[in-house]
Enzyme design. Structure first.
Site, PDB file in Angstrom:
ATOM      1  N   TRP A 103       0.949  -1.317  -0.062  1.00 43.48           N
ATOM      2  CA  TRP A 103      -0.011  -0.127  -0.023  1.00 43.48           C
ATOM      3  C   TRP A 103       0.775   1.162  -0.108  1.00 43.48           C
ATOM      4  CZ3 TRP A 103      -4.499  -0.539  -1.904  1.00 43.48           C
ATOM      5  CH2 TRP A 103      -5.170  -1.641  -1.791  1.00 43.48           C
ATOM      6  N   ASP A 173      -1.508   6.677   6.481  1.00 43.89           N
ATOM      7  CA  ASP A 173      -2.807   5.532   6.168  1.00 43.89           C
ATOM      8  C   ASP A 173      -3.049   4.838   6.946  1.00 43.89           C
ATOM      9  OD1 ASP A 173      -4.355   3.846   4.876  1.00 43.89           O
ATOM     10  OD2 ASP A 173      -3.027   3.440   3.185  1.00 43.89           O
ATOM     11  N   LYS A 197     -12.334  -1.823   6.062  1.00 42.01           N
ATOM     12  CA  LYS A 197     -11.494  -2.573   6.704  1.00 42.01           C
ATOM     13  C   LYS A 197     -11.674  -2.898   8.194  1.00 42.01           C
ATOM     14  CE  LYS A 197      -9.037  -2.757   3.018  1.00 42.01           C
ATOM     15  NZ  LYS A 197      -7.791  -1.862   2.596  1.00 42.01           N
TER      16      LYS A 197
HETATM   17  C1  LIG Z   1      -7.472  -1.477   1.383  1.00 41.49           C
HETATM   18  C2  LIG Z   1      -6.339  -0.246   1.494  1.00 41.49           C
HETATM   19  C3  LIG Z   1      -6.399   0.620   0.699  1.00 41.49           C
HETATM   20  C4  LIG Z   1      -7.430   0.939  -0.611  1.00 41.49           C
HETATM   21  O1  LIG Z   1      -8.583   1.009  -0.055  1.00 41.49           O
HETATM   22  P1  LIG Z   1      -9.825   1.365  -1.263  1.00 41.49           P
HETATM   23  O2  LIG Z   1     -11.046   1.610  -0.437  1.00 41.49           O
HETATM   24  O3  LIG Z   1      -9.766   0.005  -2.024  1.00 41.49           O
HETATM   25  O4  LIG Z   1      -9.143   2.410  -1.974  1.00 41.49           O
HETATM   26  C5  LIG Z   1      -5.164   1.789   1.043  1.00 41.49           C
HETATM   27  N1  LIG Z   1      -4.643   1.536   2.033  1.00 41.49           N
HETATM   28  C6  LIG Z   1      -4.526   0.272   2.748  1.00 41.49           C
HETATM   29  C7  LIG Z   1      -3.576   0.348   3.973  1.00 41.49           C
HETATM   30  C8  LIG Z   1      -5.423  -0.442   2.727  1.00 41.49           C
HETATM   31  O5  LIG Z   1      -5.537  -1.753   3.556  1.00 41.49           O
END
Ligand SMILES: *Cc1c(COP(=O)(O)O)cnc(C)c1O
Length: 362
Positions: A103, A173, A197
């Protein structure tokens, strides 16, 4: 009540707290006397404005978000933030990124389209199995921000201490660890999390941004990509993801009822320990991440033999455990054990893995 649900270890969209799903079910046909489902409601209605403002307030309470931070509900998932962040925060044209897995790599690739990216530390040399030392990074004076992916969902690592940014803005993030433990918001300039998540349904990201980072000189950017537009319009510049805001709001209230983020951290540590203790004692399975950097949310593990890994995945699936296959880029297995995964689910999984190990050796 028995709904015949499986233990779902998906990395996202992921398992939800059952009391929240039940509340939503009960309100589906008629939300609190409004005569309609939240899905059918105008985002300008007083019912929905109340839902959205309560969701924001409950999140502020949970994370103790200071008044000089805005909370924004934006669409485009976490992925759109890979671009919005450099588009909005780049003044001098330089950003420092820490590369710790899939990511952060994606975020780096998008940021490179907007300006100069300096990868100041990386754990690529050992297939992203550890968090590099970030105590004395080489950060140029004119760096706009330092970026981390605080929990790498695919590689299963998390920071035990935040990088020393030497006074620069920290951007994080937190998609796969959001609300899993207390977080000192003032340490960051911007925190964001795709909600599917650890919080709610897919299709929305929550951005927590310090007000002085919201610029009003970016009028050439498409309106939807300016933080200022979202902030000035209380996240209702256009129709927001009403359903996600509603469900997230329910989850925030549920987390508060459990005792907030201190309580969640204790629950999550206790739960992850069950699985990590097993992996550390097993002759067949082992974790892939250095102990000090292990995620409490995403636990990748392997047998060391890809064919055997596939057999384990099939075995667990037949026993009622879903989505344990590791990400296609890493292989092996991965158990995502977010806030909503009960400890009993992890204990049952460990029993299942032990059975497999015994049968295989027996
Ligand atoms: C799943 C995830 C993303 C991407 O998320 P989307 O909603 O599919 O754009 C970005 N960063 C992390 C750490 C993730 O687990």
């Amino acid at each position: 009540m028995n709904y015949d649900r499986t233990y779902n270890f998906s990395a996202g969209p992921a398992t939800m707290p059952e009391p929240v799903l039940e509340e939503i079910r009960d309100e589906m046909m008629n939300y609190q006397g409004s005569g309609m489902c939240v899905m059918e409601m105008s985002h300008r209605s007083k019912e929905f404005i109340k839902i959205a403002s309560e969701a924001e307030q409950d999140l502020r309470d949970l994370m103790q978000i200071p008044d000089n931070y805005k909370v924004l509900f934006i669409q485009g998932g976490a992925t759109l933030q890979f671009s919005m962040i450099p588009m909005n925060l780049t003044k001098y044209g330089k950003a420092v990124y820490i590369e710790t897995g899939a990511w952060s790599k994606k975020a780096i690739a998008e940021a490179k389209k907007e300006g100069e990216v300096i990868v100041a530390a990386s754990s690529k040399d050992k297939n992203y199995s550890y968090i590099p030392d970030c105590s004395d990074l080489d950060i140029p004076e004119d760096t706009d921000y330092v970026y981390i992916c605080e929990n790498e969902t695919i590689h299963g690592l998390t920071y035990s201490t935040l990088p020393n940014t030497k006074g620069h803005v920290l951007v994080s993030d937190q998609s796969s660890m959001f609300l899993s433990r207390p977080c000192n918001v003032s340490d960051y300039g911007l925190i964001y999390a795709g909600v599917q998540k650890n919080v709610g349904p897919a299709g929305m990201v929550i951005v927590i941004i310090r007000e002085n980072l919201i610029r009003d000189d970016l009028t050439n950017l498409p309106s939807y990509l300016q933080y200022k537009i979202h902030a000035d319009n209380d996240s209702m510049y256009n129709t927001p993801n009403c359903w996600a805001i509603y469900v997230c709001g329910k989850v925030f209230k549920y987390l508060k009822s459990l005792g907030g983020l201190e309580a969640m951290a204790a629950i999550n540590e206790d739960k992850a320990k069950v699985l990590y203790d097993f992996l550390d004692s097993s002759a067949m399975f082992h974790g892939t991440v250095e102990k000090k950097d292990r995620s409490l949310m995403n636990v990748p593990f392997v047998t060391g033999d890809a064919d055997l890994d596939a057999k384990v995945v099939a075995y667990t699936k037949a026993a009622g455990f879903d989505n344990l296959k590791g990400h296609r880029s890493v292989g092996g297995l991965r158990a995502s054990i977010y806030n909503a995964m009960p400890k009993e689910g992890v204990e049952a999984l460990v029993d299942c893995l032990k059975r497999f190990e015994n049968e295989y050796h027996g």
